[in-house]
Design a protein around this motif. Structure first.
Motif, PDB file in Angstrom:
ATOM      1  N   PRO A   1       0.836  -1.200   0.000  1.00 62.21           N
ATOM      2  CA  PRO A   1       0.000   0.000   0.000  1.00 62.21           C
ATOM      3  C   PRO A   1       0.878   1.260   0.000  1.00 62.21           C
ATOM      4  O   PRO A   1       2.079   1.182   0.258  1.00 62.21           O
ATOM      5  N   THR A   2       0.256   2.403  -0.268  1.00 61.69           N
ATOM      6  CA  THR A   2       0.975   3.681  -0.181  1.00 61.69           C
ATOM      7  C   THR A   2       1.319   3.938   1.282  1.00 61.69           C
ATOM      8  O   THR A   2       0.504   3.677   2.166  1.00 61.69           O
ATOM      9  N   ARG A   3       2.511   4.440   1.538  1.00 58.75           N
ATOM     10  CA  ARG A   3       2.904   4.742   2.925  1.00 58.75           C
ATOM     11  C   ARG A   3       2.737   6.238   3.161  1.00 58.75           C
ATOM     12  O   ARG A   3       3.188   7.054   2.346  1.00 58.75           O
ATOM     13  N   ILE A   4       2.104   6.571   4.277  1.00 60.92           N
ATOM     14  CA  ILE A   4       1.891   7.986   4.607  1.00 60.92           C
ATOM     15  C   ILE A   4       2.544   8.256   5.965  1.00 60.92           C
ATOM     16  O   ILE A   4       2.244   7.571   6.955  1.00 60.92           O
ATOM     17  N   ILE A   5       3.417   9.250   5.996  1.00 60.37           N
ATOM     18  CA  ILE A   5       4.110   9.606   7.235  1.00 60.37           C
ATOM     19  C   ILE A   5       3.667  11.004   7.655  1.00 60.37           C
ATOM     20  O   ILE A   5       3.726  11.939   6.856  1.00 60.37           O
ATOM     21  N   LEU A   6       3.229  11.132   8.905  1.00 60.83           N
ATOM     22  CA  LEU A   6       2.857  12.447   9.438  1.00 60.83           C
ATOM     23  C   LEU A   6       4.080  13.061  10.102  1.00 60.83           C
ATOM     24  O   LEU A   6       4.531  12.583  11.146  1.00 60.83           O
ATOM     25  N   ASP A   7       4.623  14.082   9.473  1.00 56.16           N
ATOM     26  CA  ASP A   7       5.902  14.651   9.915  1.00 56.16           C
ATOM     27  C   ASP A   7       5.860  16.167   9.636  1.00 56.16           C
ATOM     28  O   ASP A   7       6.362  16.634   8.608  1.00 56.16           O
ATOM     29  N   SER A   8       5.260  16.910  10.573  1.00 57.24           N
ATOM     30  CA  SER A   8       4.983  18.346  10.366  1.00 57.24           C
ATOM     31  C   SER A   8       6.162  19.121   9.803  1.00 57.24           C
ATOM     32  O   SER A   8       5.990  19.959   8.932  1.00 57.24           O
ATOM     33  N   GLN A   9       7.342  18.846  10.350  1.00 60.60           N
ATOM     34  CA  GLN A   9       8.499  19.658   9.947  1.00 60.60           C
ATOM     35  C   GLN A   9       9.405  18.979   8.919  1.00 60.60           C
ATOM     36  O   GLN A   9      10.491  19.482   8.622  1.00 60.60           O
TER      37      GLN A   9
ATOM     38  N   LYS B   1       0.291  24.831  11.697  1.00 59.73           N
ATOM     39  CA  LYS B   1       1.354  24.328  12.575  1.00 59.73           C
ATOM     40  C   LYS B   1       1.325  22.805  12.608  1.00 59.73           C
ATOM     41  O   LYS B   1       2.313  22.135  12.397  1.00 59.73           O
ATOM     42  N   LYS B   2       0.120  22.296  12.910  1.00 53.39           N
ATOM     43  CA  LYS B   2      -0.082  20.853  12.973  1.00 53.39           C
ATOM     44  C   LYS B   2      -0.680  20.375  11.661  1.00 53.39           C
ATOM     45  O   LYS B   2      -1.352  21.158  10.980  1.00 53.39           O
ATOM     46  N   ILE B   3      -0.474  19.122  11.336  1.00 51.08           N
ATOM     47  CA  ILE B   3      -1.120  18.584  10.132  1.00 51.08           C
ATOM     48  C   ILE B   3      -2.605  18.414  10.445  1.00 51.08           C
ATOM     49  O   ILE B   3      -2.965  17.803  11.451  1.00 51.08           O
ATOM     50  N   ASN B   4      -3.452  18.964   9.566  1.00 48.08           N
ATOM     51  CA  ASN B   4      -4.886  18.838   9.754  1.00 48.08           C
ATOM     52  C   ASN B   4      -5.311  17.465   9.216  1.00 48.08           C
ATOM     53  O   ASN B   4      -5.305  17.231   8.007  1.00 48.08           O
ATOM     54  N   ILE B   5      -5.646  16.545  10.142  1.00 48.43           N
ATOM     55  CA  ILE B   5      -5.879  15.161   9.696  1.00 48.43           C
ATOM     56  C   ILE B   5      -7.195  14.997   8.918  1.00 48.43           C
ATOM     57  O   ILE B   5      -7.296  14.125   8.068  1.00 48.43           O
ATOM     58  N   LYS B   6      -8.182  15.874   9.193  1.00 48.44           N
ATOM     59  CA  LYS B   6      -9.427  15.790   8.408  1.00 48.44           C
ATOM     60  C   LYS B   6      -9.132  16.160   6.952  1.00 48.44           C
ATOM     61  O   LYS B   6      -9.620  15.529   6.022  1.00 48.44           O
ATOM     62  N   LYS B   7      -8.315  17.221   6.795  1.00 45.09           N
ATOM     63  CA  LYS B   7      -7.938  17.639   5.430  1.00 45.09           C
ATOM     64  C   LYS B   7      -7.090  16.565   4.759  1.00 45.09           C
ATOM     65  O   LYS B   7      -7.205  16.332   3.561  1.00 45.09           O
ATOM     66  N   LEU B   8      -6.271  15.911   5.553  1.00 41.21           N
ATOM     67  CA  LEU B   8      -5.426  14.842   5.006  1.00 41.21           C
ATOM     68  C   LEU B   8      -6.314  13.726   4.454  1.00 41.21           C
ATOM     69  O   LEU B   8      -6.092  13.226   3.348  1.00 41.21           O
ATOM     70  N   LEU B   9      -7.349  13.346   5.209  1.00 44.13           N
ATOM     71  CA  LEU B   9      -8.228  12.268   4.751  1.00 44.13           C
ATOM     72  C   LEU B   9      -8.988  12.672   3.474  1.00 44.13           C
ATOM     73  O   LEU B   9      -9.184  11.854   2.578  1.00 44.13           O
ATOM     74  N   GLN B  10      -9.378  13.960   3.412  1.00 50.01           N
ATOM     75  CA  GLN B  10     -10.051  14.445   2.183  1.00 50.01           C
ATOM     76  C   GLN B  10      -9.085  14.365   0.993  1.00 50.01           C
ATOM     77  O   GLN B  10      -9.452  13.936  -0.105  1.00 50.01           O
TER      78      GLN B  10
END
Ligand SMILES: NC(=O)c1ccc[n+]([C@@H]2O[C@H](COP(=O)([O-])OP(=O)(O)OC[C@H]3O[C@@H](n4cnc5c(N)ncnc54)[C@H](OP(=O)(O)O)[C@@H]3O)[C@@H](O)[C@H]2O)c1
Length: 218
Positions: free
Chosen positions: A72-80, A127-136
């Motif tokens: 699957p595609t790998r997604i990493i949450l890494d703000s900076q 500042k933070k990753i917006n996870i709702k926007k990420l899912l959209q």
């Protein structure tokens, strides 16, 4: 038609006392059989998502290796955008589709470094990753299922936003202890049991000394 949000499945191996790693960050809780089960599950989803601390501590590949199947595609949450160039994720990003989600807080230097790599960068949130926007964003890319593989901080963010549809938790026969050991769900936590999230148990599978618990959103 693209769905408004992918299905989010929380996946983790926990100790009997709810830890996902020891105080030193050792997370080798699951058996070979459980790893094979996980790889089978990975091959059935469109994406796997983890937080930056998990990458830093475990240096996982997040691929399907123990069985035959697609990655699957790998997604990493890494703000900076601090992911190490030496990490296995970066080393394999030419072969395995990879998205690094960052926020506007990322430095120019880190952005330039990542832009040189064969991966996708999604800038979502101030500042933070917006996870709702990420899912959209993922829905628009036809990613309809996401396996949330931790760690505890990311798990809390998804749970607190009510974004978890299903949980597949392997209860392993270890008692780890330690107030600084990472638990399945970190963050602030809910103040009462009544206000916390309750799930419905759908299936229990015994796997030697482990139990695979399959819960769904109520
Ligand atoms: N047993 C298991 O199944 C299992 C599975 C996975 C992980 N683990 C263990 O869990 C531990 C890591 O867990 P952890 O809680 O420390 O970290 P984590 O959840 O892996 O990563 C948290 C980090 O993600 C980044 N992040 C980006 N966007 C975020 C957002 N919207 N909300 C929250 N965080 C965001 C933050 O760093 P930035 O601010 O820098 O972006 C944050 O500090 C490791 O020891 C690992 O071994 C165990």
């Amino acid at each position: 038609m693209a769905k408004s949000k992918p299905r989010v499945i929380l996946s983790a191996a926990v100790s009997l006392d709810g830890k996902i790693a020891s105080r030193t960050g050792d997370s080798k809780l699951s058996s070979k059989k459980d790893k094979m089960r996980l790889h089978k599950l990975r091959s059935k989803v469109d994406a796997i998502l983890v937080g930056r601390n998990t990458i830093q501590r475990d240096d996982p590949q997040l691929t399907v290796r123990l069985i035959k199947g697609k990655n699957p595609t790998r997604i990493i949450l890494d703000s900076q955008g601090t992911i190490s160039s030496k990490s296995r994720i970066i080393k394999t990003c030419k072969k395995v589709p990879t998205i690094i989600a960052v926020s506007k807080k990322i430095s120019k230097k880190n952005l330039l470094r990542l832009q040189k790599l064969p991966l996708e960068i999604a800038i979502l949130g101030d500042k933070k990753i917006n996870i709702k926007k990420l899912l959209q964003y993922l829905s628009k890319q036809k990613i309809n299922s996401v396996l949330l593989e931790g760690g505890g901080t990311i798990n809390w963010e998804f749970l607190n936003e009510n974004l978890i549809d299903e949980a597949i938790i392997t209860l392993t026969p270890f008692l780890v202890g330690g107030k600084d050991a990472t638990t399945l769900v970190q963050g602030k936590g809910f103040s009462t049991i009544a206000s916390s999230k309750k799930l419905r148990l759908k299936r229990v599978t015994r796997q030697g000394d482990e139990l695979v618990l399959n819960y769904f959103k109520l």
